[in-house]
Design an enzyme around this catalytic site. Structure first.
Site, PDB file in Angstrom:
ATOM      1  N   SER A 182      -2.231   9.677  10.904  1.00 31.75           N
ATOM      2  CA  SER A 182      -3.458   9.792  11.704  1.00 31.75           C
ATOM      3  C   SER A 182      -3.141  10.627  12.942  1.00 31.75           C
ATOM      4  CB  SER A 182      -3.891   8.389  12.129  1.00 31.75           C
ATOM      5  OG  SER A 182      -4.727   8.429  13.257  1.00 31.75           O
ATOM      6  N   TYR A 191      -1.060   0.315  16.122  1.00 29.65           N
ATOM      7  CA  TYR A 191      -1.552   1.201  15.053  1.00 29.65           C
ATOM      8  C   TYR A 191      -0.904   2.581  15.198  1.00 29.65           C
ATOM      9  CZ  TYR A 191      -4.727   3.948  12.097  1.00 29.65           C
ATOM     10  OH  TYR A 191      -5.242   4.806  11.134  1.00 29.65           O
ATOM     11  N   THR A 249     -11.392   1.190  -1.904  1.00 30.52           N
ATOM     12  CA  THR A 249     -12.456   1.590  -0.982  1.00 30.52           C
ATOM     13  C   THR A 249     -12.020   2.824  -0.191  1.00 30.52           C
ATOM     14  OG1 THR A 249     -13.970   0.762   0.748  1.00 30.52           O
ATOM     15  CG2 THR A 249     -11.662   0.095   0.928  1.00 30.52           C
ATOM     16  N   GLY A 250     -12.939   3.367   0.603  1.00 29.95           N
ATOM     17  CA  GLY A 250     -12.615   4.421   1.571  1.00 29.95           C
ATOM     18  C   GLY A 250     -11.959   5.658   0.985  1.00 29.95           C
ATOM     19  N   ILE A 251     -11.016   6.197   1.748  1.00 28.32           N
ATOM     20  CA  ILE A 251     -10.337   7.451   1.382  1.00 28.32           C
ATOM     21  C   ILE A 251      -9.558   7.279   0.077  1.00 28.32           C
ATOM     22  CG2 ILE A 251      -8.588   9.116   2.147  1.00 28.32           C
ATOM     23  CD1 ILE A 251      -9.358   8.254   5.082  1.00 28.32           C
ATOM     24  N   GLY A 252      -8.940   6.111  -0.095  1.00 26.59           N
ATOM     25  CA  GLY A 252      -8.131   5.863  -1.295  1.00 26.59           C
ATOM     26  C   GLY A 252      -8.960   5.914  -2.565  1.00 26.59           C
ATOM     27  N   GLY A 312      -4.333   1.032  -1.797  1.00 28.18           N
ATOM     28  CA  GLY A 312      -5.602   0.833  -1.083  1.00 28.18           C
ATOM     29  C   GLY A 312      -6.710   1.677  -1.684  1.00 28.18           C
ATOM     30  N   ALA A 313      -6.786   1.669  -3.027  1.00 28.75           N
ATOM     31  CA  ALA A 313      -7.716   2.581  -3.714  1.00 28.75           C
ATOM     32  C   ALA A 313      -9.049   1.925  -4.038  1.00 28.75           C
ATOM     33  CB  ALA A 313      -7.069   3.095  -4.998  1.00 28.75           C
TER      34      ALA A 313
HETATM   35  N1  LIG Z   1     -10.891   6.280   8.454  1.00 31.02           N
HETATM   36  C1  LIG Z   1     -10.325   7.024   9.399  1.00 31.02           C
HETATM   37  O1  LIG Z   1     -11.001   7.540  10.304  1.00 31.02           O
HETATM   38  C2  LIG Z   1      -8.844   7.278   9.370  1.00 31.02           C
HETATM   39  C3  LIG Z   1      -8.311   8.121  10.358  1.00 31.02           C
HETATM   40  C4  LIG Z   1      -6.949   8.379  10.355  1.00 31.02           C
HETATM   41  C5  LIG Z   1      -6.141   7.804   9.385  1.00 31.02           C
HETATM   42  N2  LIG Z   1      -6.688   6.974   8.443  1.00 31.02           N
HETATM   43  C6  LIG Z   1      -5.769   6.382   7.451  1.00 31.02           C
HETATM   44  O2  LIG Z   1      -6.295   6.559   6.146  1.00 31.02           O
HETATM   45  C7  LIG Z   1      -5.842   5.503   5.297  1.00 31.02           C
HETATM   46  C8  LIG Z   1      -7.018   4.954   4.500  1.00 31.02           C
HETATM   47  O3  LIG Z   1      -7.907   4.360   5.410  1.00 31.02           O
HETATM   48  P1  LIG Z   1      -9.465   4.184   5.164  1.00 31.02           P
HETATM   49  O4  LIG Z   1     -10.139   4.813   6.319  1.00 31.02           O
HETATM   50  O5  LIG Z   1      -9.855   4.547   3.789  1.00 31.02           O
HETATM   51  O6  LIG Z   1      -9.562   2.583   5.391  1.00 31.02           O
HETATM   52  P2  LIG Z   1     -10.261   1.403   4.601  1.00 31.02           P
HETATM   53  O7  LIG Z   1     -11.601   1.812   4.074  1.00 31.02           O
HETATM   54  O8  LIG Z   1     -10.196   0.240   5.531  1.00 31.02           O
HETATM   55  O9  LIG Z   1      -9.282   1.171   3.358  1.00 31.02           O
HETATM   56  C9  LIG Z   1      -8.002   0.662   3.575  1.00 31.02           C
HETATM   57  C10 LIG Z   1      -7.437   0.207   2.250  1.00 31.02           C
HETATM   58  O10 LIG Z   1      -6.146  -0.360   2.495  1.00 31.02           O
HETATM   59  C11 LIG Z   1      -6.097  -1.612   1.830  1.00 31.02           C
HETATM   60  N3  LIG Z   1      -5.132  -2.539   2.412  1.00 31.02           N
HETATM   61  C12 LIG Z   1      -5.145  -3.087   3.641  1.00 31.02           C
HETATM   62  N4  LIG Z   1      -4.133  -3.948   3.762  1.00 31.02           N
HETATM   63  C13 LIG Z   1      -3.460  -3.959   2.587  1.00 31.02           C
HETATM   64  C14 LIG Z   1      -2.342  -4.655   2.080  1.00 31.02           C
HETATM   65  N5  LIG Z   1      -1.713  -5.591   2.799  1.00 31.02           N
HETATM   66  N6  LIG Z   1      -1.921  -4.397   0.826  1.00 31.02           N
HETATM   67  C15 LIG Z   1      -2.571  -3.497   0.063  1.00 31.02           C
HETATM   68  N7  LIG Z   1      -3.649  -2.816   0.470  1.00 31.02           N
HETATM   69  C16 LIG Z   1      -4.094  -3.045   1.721  1.00 31.02           C
HETATM   70  C17 LIG Z   1      -7.509  -2.152   1.907  1.00 31.02           C
HETATM   71  O11 LIG Z   1      -7.704  -3.211   0.997  1.00 31.02           O
HETATM   72  P3  LIG Z   1      -8.896  -4.295   1.239  1.00 31.02           P
HETATM   73  O12 LIG Z   1     -10.188  -3.613   0.906  1.00 31.02           O
HETATM   74  O13 LIG Z   1      -8.550  -5.402   0.304  1.00 31.02           O
HETATM   75  O14 LIG Z   1      -8.820  -4.688   2.678  1.00 31.02           O
HETATM   76  C18 LIG Z   1      -8.268  -0.887   1.562  1.00 31.02           C
HETATM   77  O15 LIG Z   1      -8.251  -0.685   0.186  1.00 31.02           O
HETATM   78  C19 LIG Z   1      -5.165   4.477   6.204  1.00 31.02           C
HETATM   79  O16 LIG Z   1      -3.762   4.626   6.101  1.00 31.02           O
HETATM   80  C20 LIG Z   1      -5.613   4.872   7.603  1.00 31.02           C
HETATM   81  O17 LIG Z   1      -4.668   4.542   8.591  1.00 31.02           O
HETATM   82  C21 LIG Z   1      -8.023   6.700   8.416  1.00 31.02           C
END
Ligand SMILES: NC(=O)c1ccc[n+]([C@@H]2O[C@H](COP(=O)([O-])OP(=O)(O)OC[C@H]3O[C@@H](n4cnc5c(N)ncnc54)[C@H](OP(=O)(O)O)[C@@H]3O)[C@@H](O)[C@H]2O)c1
Length: 300
Positions: A158, A183, A26-29, A23-24
């Site tokens: 999380s 979740y 966008t976002g944290i990745g 998931g690299a």
């Molecule tokens: N943001 C927060 O506040 C928060 C808080 C606690 C924990 N987290 C955790 O941090 C991690 C990163 O989240 P984020 O906030 O950066 O979210 P994000 O911006 O929504 O990014 C999520 C990433 O996961 C990918 N993804 C989703 N489904 C997938 C699949 N079936 N196969 C491969 N990749 C997939 C997305 O791809 P697409 O772009 O193609 O959809 C995207 O690259 C997650 O595990 C989340 O649970 C986040």
């Protein structure tokens, strides 16, 4: 810069190291991948949408001089895609100029609080992608991690894991599906998987950590109804930027092993206790066995 996180930095270099970040795109990745590339690591961006993955690779290459990044296709909602990705990693010529290595597997991708849906293999989507997909990916890449030891697996969890309960009698969510509970269950599974993995690979040079990145302004809220998003905006000063959200993951990647707790949970670049259920080794063991059963694998 938000008020809730102190700036963390480290000048550790990672030349000669290889990382996979799921998931690299966008976002944290994406921020994690950018940071590791900036330290000289070769980084594989594991993305389900190759157009987004290639774009992220171009962005990182533009921003980080000499970045060694490539995008590879991985859909964690499809075990066939996970197998193909792993096969590609074992066979790819990209890192054959030295030898095939994998030092950091960063299981970051996630879906959150989405309407009921199933993976290609018929698992409830949040449990299927966030837990089972990463469990299977780690299983397939473990030989390479062991071969590259010392190596690490980092699982993004999380704070919401504290609301999570593994519903062994309804993992498919067919009886009673609630997006938030599902979740939280998947994030609890990330913690329990990390603990059990750390135990099982002890002495083999592979360590495991879980990370709670905090509340981070990313695309993760895409499925959340407006009012909840508005509440988050009201408390906007508590929300981290994606780069700040990546700190704890990078911390677990670069901090010397003897300063980290194998199997532990990290938040704001410090060790924290998971909630009580997240320390239940019996549940961790049961989850391991059930995950193997669902995926049809033997992982002792
Ligand atoms: N943001 C927060 O506040 C928060 C808080 C606690 C924990 N987290 C955790 O941090 C991690 C990163 O989240 P984020 O906030 O950066 O979210 P994000 O911006 O929504 O990014 C999520 C990433 O996961 C990918 N993804 C989703 N489904 C997938 C699949 N079936 N196969 C491969 N990749 C997939 C997305 O791809 P697409 O772009 O193609 O959809 C995207 O690259 C997650 O595990 C989340 O649970 C986040």
């Amino acid at each position: 810069m938000s008020l809730c996180v102190s700036k963390w930095s480290s000048d550790v270099r990672l030349e000669g190291k290889t990382a996979i970040v799921t998931g690299a795109n966008t976002g944290i990745g994406k921020e994690t991948a950018k940071d590791l590339a900036g330290r000289g690591a070769r980084v594989i961006l594991a993305c389900r949408d190759m157009a987004k993955g290639e774009q992220a690779a171009r962005d990182i290459t533009r921003e980080v001089k000499g970045a060694k990044v490539v995008a590879r296709q991985l859909d964690l909602a499809d075990t066939k895609s996970i197998c193909q990705f792993a096969e590609n990693i074992y066979n790819s010529g990209w890192h054959t100029h030295t030898h095939k290595t994998l030092h950091y597997l960063i299981n970051n991708a996630g879906v959150a609080i989405c309407p009921y849906a199933m993976t290609v293999d018929g698992f409830e989507l949040q449990f299927g992608v966030n837990h089972l997909g990463h469990f299977f990916l780690t299983f397939l890449l473990l030989d390479l991690l062991k071969h590259s030891a010392p190596s690490r697996v980092i699982n993004l969890s999380s704070a919401s894991h504290a609301m999570g309960k593994i519903q062994f009698d309804d993992l498919s969510g067919e009886k009673d599906y609630h997006p938030v509970k599902a979740y939280a269950q998947s994030k609890m599974a990330n913690i329990l998987f990390t603990r059990e993995l750390a135990k099982r690979t002890e002495g083999e040079g592979v360590t495991a950590y879980s990370v709670d990145p905090g509340l981070v302004n990313t695309e993760i809220l895409r499925h959340i109804r407006r009012p909840l998003v508005d509440i988050f905006k009201t408390f906007g000063f508590l929300i981290k930027t994606p780069a700040e959200g990546a700190y704890s993951t990078v911390y677990c990647t670069v901090t010397p092993e003897d300063q980290l707790i194998n199997g532990g949970l990290y938040r704001d670049c410090a060790s924290v206790e998971p909630c009580r259920a997240g320390r239940d080794d019996g549940t961790a063991l049961k989850l391991w066995a059930v995950s193997c059963h669902l995926l049809g694998i033997r992982w002792r």
